[in-house]
Design a protein around this motif. Sequence first.
Motif, PDB file in Angstrom:
ATOM      1  N   VAL A  81      49.407  61.744  18.229  1.00 46.02           N
ATOM      2  CA  VAL A  81      48.905  61.361  16.907  1.00 46.02           C
ATOM      3  C   VAL A  81      47.766  62.281  16.490  1.00 46.02           C
ATOM      4  N   THR A  82      46.958  62.683  17.465  1.00 45.40           N
ATOM      5  CA  THR A  82      45.843  63.596  17.179  1.00 45.40           C
ATOM      6  C   THR A  82      46.341  64.934  16.658  1.00 45.40           C
ATOM      7  N   VAL A  83      47.341  65.499  17.330  1.00 43.89           N
ATOM      8  CA  VAL A  83      47.940  66.762  16.882  1.00 43.89           C
ATOM      9  C   VAL A  83      49.177  66.407  16.062  1.00 43.89           C
ATOM     10  N   ALA A  84      48.967  66.221  14.783  1.00 41.02           N
ATOM     11  CA  ALA A  84      50.060  65.827  13.882  1.00 41.02           C
ATOM     12  C   ALA A  84      50.553  67.023  13.081  1.00 41.02           C
ATOM     13  N   CYS A  85      49.689  67.574  12.236  1.00 41.77           N
ATOM     14  CA  CYS A  85      50.116  68.659  11.340  1.00 41.77           C
ATOM     15  C   CYS A  85      50.543  69.916  12.094  1.00 41.77           C
ATOM     16  N   GLY A  86      50.149  70.065  13.346  1.00 39.99           N
ATOM     17  CA  GLY A  86      50.577  71.220  14.123  1.00 39.99           C
ATOM     18  C   GLY A  86      51.856  70.994  14.873  1.00 39.99           C
ATOM     19  N   ALA A  87      52.452  69.791  14.757  1.00 44.19           N
ATOM     20  CA  ALA A  87      53.695  69.497  15.468  1.00 44.19           C
ATOM     21  C   ALA A  87      54.653  68.711  14.587  1.00 44.19           C
ATOM     22  N   ILE A  88      54.244  67.522  14.166  1.00 42.02           N
ATOM     23  CA  ILE A  88      55.052  66.734  13.236  1.00 42.02           C
ATOM     24  C   ILE A  88      54.127  65.804  12.475  1.00 42.02           C
ATOM     25  N   SER A  89      54.331  65.694  11.174  1.00 42.70           N
ATOM     26  CA  SER A  89      53.439  64.902  10.333  1.00 42.70           C
ATOM     27  C   SER A  89      54.212  64.295   9.169  1.00 42.70           C
ATOM     28  N   GLY A  90      54.067  62.983   8.990  1.00 38.86           N
ATOM     29  CA  GLY A  90      54.742  62.305   7.882  1.00 38.86           C
ATOM     30  C   GLY A  90      54.223  62.738   6.521  1.00 38.86           C
ATOM     31  N   PHE A  91      52.970  63.191   6.463  1.00 41.07           N
ATOM     32  CA  PHE A  91      52.410  63.680   5.203  1.00 41.07           C
ATOM     33  C   PHE A  91      53.264  64.788   4.609  1.00 41.07           C
ATOM     34  N   HIS A  92      53.855  65.613   5.464  1.00 40.52           N
ATOM     35  CA  HIS A  92      54.686  66.709   4.983  1.00 40.52           C
ATOM     36  C   HIS A  92      55.846  66.214   4.132  1.00 40.52           C
ATOM     37  N   ALA A  93      56.363  65.032   4.485  1.00 39.79           N
ATOM     38  CA  ALA A  93      57.504  64.482   3.742  1.00 39.79           C
ATOM     39  C   ALA A  93      57.131  64.132   2.307  1.00 39.79           C
TER      40      ALA A  93
END
Length: 481
Positions: free
Chosen positions: A235-247
């Motif tokens: 959860v800490t490393v989200a935008c560098g791996a997978i992130s719901g915000f991108h959707a």
Amino acid sequence: MITFFLALILLVAGFFTYGRLVERVFRIDDRQTPAVAHPDGVDYVPMKTWRIFLIQLLNIAGLGPIYGALSGACWGPEVYLWIVFGTILGGGVHDFLAGMMSERHDGASISEVVGLYMGKAVTFIMRVFSVILLLLIGINFSVGPAALIAVLTPETLNTSFWLAVILIYYLCATFLPIDKIIGKLYPVFGICLIIMAVGIAGSMILKSEYHMPELWESFDVVHPEGLPKWAMMFVTVACGAISGFHATQSPLMARCMTSEREGRKVFYGAMVTEGIIALIWACAGVTFYNGVGPLSEALAQYGQGSVVYTISTTLMGPVGGVLAMIGVIACPITSGDTAFRACRLTIADWFRINQSKVTYRAALSVPLLAVGAFAAVSLPFEILWRYFSWSNQTLAMMVLWTGAVFLLRFGYPPICCFMAALPATFMSAVSLTYILQAPEGFQLSTSIAYPAGILFALACLAVFLFRVYRKGPQEEVETPL
């Protein structure tokens, strides 16, 4: 250094191999995109591929691959594994499917796309969930930059002043056509973000006084605060791996593409680029401070912004300082404004409000920014950020399950659907485990949170398998929004 280069090679190779496989499974064709079919000069604006790519990169990145990667590095270089495989097998698939599903449905917001494939009840949940998440992001990415600018300017120009300036800018970026501010400024800041990462990586490699820790050196590393790796790191490393915000951001660019064949470069490519940036900063943290312990102490004592500035100026000199300031100030602002813009479009799609008319756009934009301003000055930043982190990964879970159903309805063999179903299962376990054990959640012990998360993930997978093998492939939903 061997681990770093292997991770870098895997990320690049993932774009050309697994990314192409995902593209083939999706069945890219030559149909007209929404931007070509009905450009409106506001949200549906045709743009060149390179420009869309840089805008998408800045939309999804912000400070995520910098701050998140530095915090994730406190678990040691094992975070490289999550960044690499999370990006290739999870984040890239997630972003590509979110953008291309939106493109297939006339650039619809992700909440509407999820509703088409997951049912009416989920539609309502997703609409509310998306609006709240986007407001949280917009608020979070206004308070932080305002406080930092206030430190760098005279005392009379305090945080409140700069918060007002940023919110006024957000109003303009939310309200005006996408090519007026976002289309012109974002590519420039996107290039700066890339140059900054390349400069940091090059300095670490060329300067002999720095030792890049290897993966096999890290397995005895314990997080300084005792936080468990599962599921905190994911959860800490989200935008560098997978992130719901991108959707929530991908539909913005789905409305600007002129060909479906741009999808892999724009969505999967931007995610891989963000993964590379996260990899560089995770490595920079433990390399520059010579270990997990010193890095954690620096983060706790000086804060993320100061750590980024120190690393940048030491490794790259004055140029690094300028780029660091652009990074820690401009990047969150450029994520905040598109968060508010996506929030406007989510509400517009929800209530079928035509956004080509100025008065209708203003009727949504002004109240949204008013709510954001109130929350920014009233609610604690730390609490807002914590709940954003969990809701972010929960959204990723929901979008991946939607992608799995979408692929099933395309009529491909069920095995192809697992391209989305397997990362969806993983994120289901992460999402529930985190909220059960997190300080802002139920604060349960790992002996309860771990099995509960695994059982929940298996239950979700079982429901999907039942749908696959009992109901079989269905026709693709053809009704555009």
